[in-house]
Motif scaffolding. Sequence first.
Motif, PDB file in Angstrom:
ATOM      1  N   ILE A 125       5.338  40.691 -12.066  1.00 55.76           N
ATOM      2  CA  ILE A 125       4.290  39.829 -11.520  1.00 55.76           C
ATOM      3  C   ILE A 125       4.866  38.474 -11.124  1.00 55.76           C
ATOM      4  CG2 ILE A 125       2.087  38.741 -12.025  1.00 55.76           C
ATOM      5  CD1 ILE A 125       2.115  41.837 -11.689  1.00 55.76           C
ATOM      6  N   ASN A 126       5.844  37.970 -11.875  1.00 54.33           N
ATOM      7  CA  ASN A 126       6.498  36.720 -11.482  1.00 54.33           C
ATOM      8  C   ASN A 126       7.083  36.838 -10.084  1.00 54.33           C
ATOM      9  OD1 ASN A 126       6.043  34.927 -13.561  1.00 54.33           O
ATOM     10  ND2 ASN A 126       7.733  35.695 -14.777  1.00 54.33           N
ATOM     11  N   TRP A 127       7.670  37.971  -9.779  1.00 52.28           N
ATOM     12  CA  TRP A 127       8.221  38.182  -8.439  1.00 52.28           C
ATOM     13  C   TRP A 127       7.119  38.168  -7.383  1.00 52.28           C
ATOM     14  CZ3 TRP A 127      13.092  37.835  -6.999  1.00 52.28           C
ATOM     15  CH2 TRP A 127      14.067  37.917  -7.983  1.00 52.28           C
ATOM     16  N   LYS A 128       5.981  38.803  -7.686  1.00 51.14           N
ATOM     17  CA  LYS A 128       4.876  38.819  -6.725  1.00 51.14           C
ATOM     18  C   LYS A 128       4.351  37.414  -6.462  1.00 51.14           C
ATOM     19  CE  LYS A 128       2.824  43.358  -7.252  1.00 51.14           C
ATOM     20  NZ  LYS A 128       1.621  44.087  -7.630  1.00 51.14           N
ATOM     21  N   ILE A 129       4.185  36.643  -7.514  1.00 53.11           N
ATOM     22  CA  ILE A 129       3.645  35.299  -7.360  1.00 53.11           C
ATOM     23  C   ILE A 129       4.567  34.427  -6.514  1.00 53.11           C
ATOM     24  CG2 ILE A 129       3.144  33.154  -8.601  1.00 53.11           C
ATOM     25  CD1 ILE A 129       2.061  34.829 -10.857  1.00 53.11           C
ATOM     26  N   ASN A 130       5.869  34.560  -6.728  1.00 55.72           N
ATOM     27  CA  ASN A 130       6.814  33.666  -6.073  1.00 55.72           C
ATOM     28  C   ASN A 130       7.279  34.127  -4.698  1.00 55.72           C
ATOM     29  OD1 ASN A 130       7.030  31.634  -8.113  1.00 55.72           O
ATOM     30  ND2 ASN A 130       8.027  33.162  -9.364  1.00 55.72           N
ATOM     31  N   PHE A 131       7.339  35.429  -4.468  1.00 59.84           N
ATOM     32  CA  PHE A 131       7.920  35.900  -3.217  1.00 59.84           C
ATOM     33  C   PHE A 131       6.944  36.601  -2.285  1.00 59.84           C
ATOM     34  CE2 PHE A 131      11.549  35.682  -6.169  1.00 59.84           C
ATOM     35  CZ  PHE A 131      12.263  34.718  -5.492  1.00 59.84           C
ATOM     36  N   LEU A 132       5.766  36.959  -2.735  1.00 55.63           N
ATOM     37  CA  LEU A 132       4.783  37.587  -1.862  1.00 55.63           C
ATOM     38  C   LEU A 132       4.302  36.661  -0.746  1.00 55.63           C
ATOM     39  CD1 LEU A 132       3.336  40.280  -1.501  1.00 55.63           C
ATOM     40  CD2 LEU A 132       1.469  39.370  -2.863  1.00 55.63           C
ATOM     41  N   PRO A 133       4.106  35.362  -1.002  1.00 60.97           N
ATOM     42  CA  PRO A 133       3.667  34.495   0.098  1.00 60.97           C
ATOM     43  C   PRO A 133       4.796  34.082   1.045  1.00 60.97           C
ATOM     44  CG  PRO A 133       3.791  33.231  -1.907  1.00 60.97           C
ATOM     45  CD  PRO A 133       4.044  34.661  -2.288  1.00 60.97           C
ATOM     46  N   LEU A 134       6.004  34.528   0.795  1.00 62.20           N
ATOM     47  CA  LEU A 134       7.132  34.148   1.640  1.00 62.20           C
ATOM     48  C   LEU A 134       6.942  34.516   3.118  1.00 62.20           C
ATOM     49  CD1 LEU A 134       9.805  32.687   1.345  1.00 62.20           C
ATOM     50  CD2 LEU A 134      10.895  34.895   0.995  1.00 62.20           C
TER      51      LEU A 134
END
Length: 101
Positions: A44-53
């Motif tokens: 989930i940390n990855w989703k939060i940080n890289f999904l809006p990229l």
Amino acid sequence: MKLPKCWSCKYVFKYRELFVLSFFPFKRNTCPNCGKRQHLAKNINWKINFLPLPIVFIPLVLNIFNVPWLSIGIIIIIALALYFAILPYQLKFSNKDHGLF
């Protein structure tokens, strides 16, 4: 889509509690029912940080097609609003702090 549950007591968090957490993902979060500390799961940390990229690349792509900047700004605002509206449903909690990596 379902809202996440506490890893300890299976309390289902309210949307409002998670919406605030989506703006401050590293803020201390505890379960209001049992008081246990909730850590975001590693994936989930990855989703939060890289999904809006990809939102960063919207202006570049739309600028190639000569879309006016006002329209690009509106599209970015809509994309960010959708991201933050859906994010609370994507959260999962665990009992261990995994960090980002």
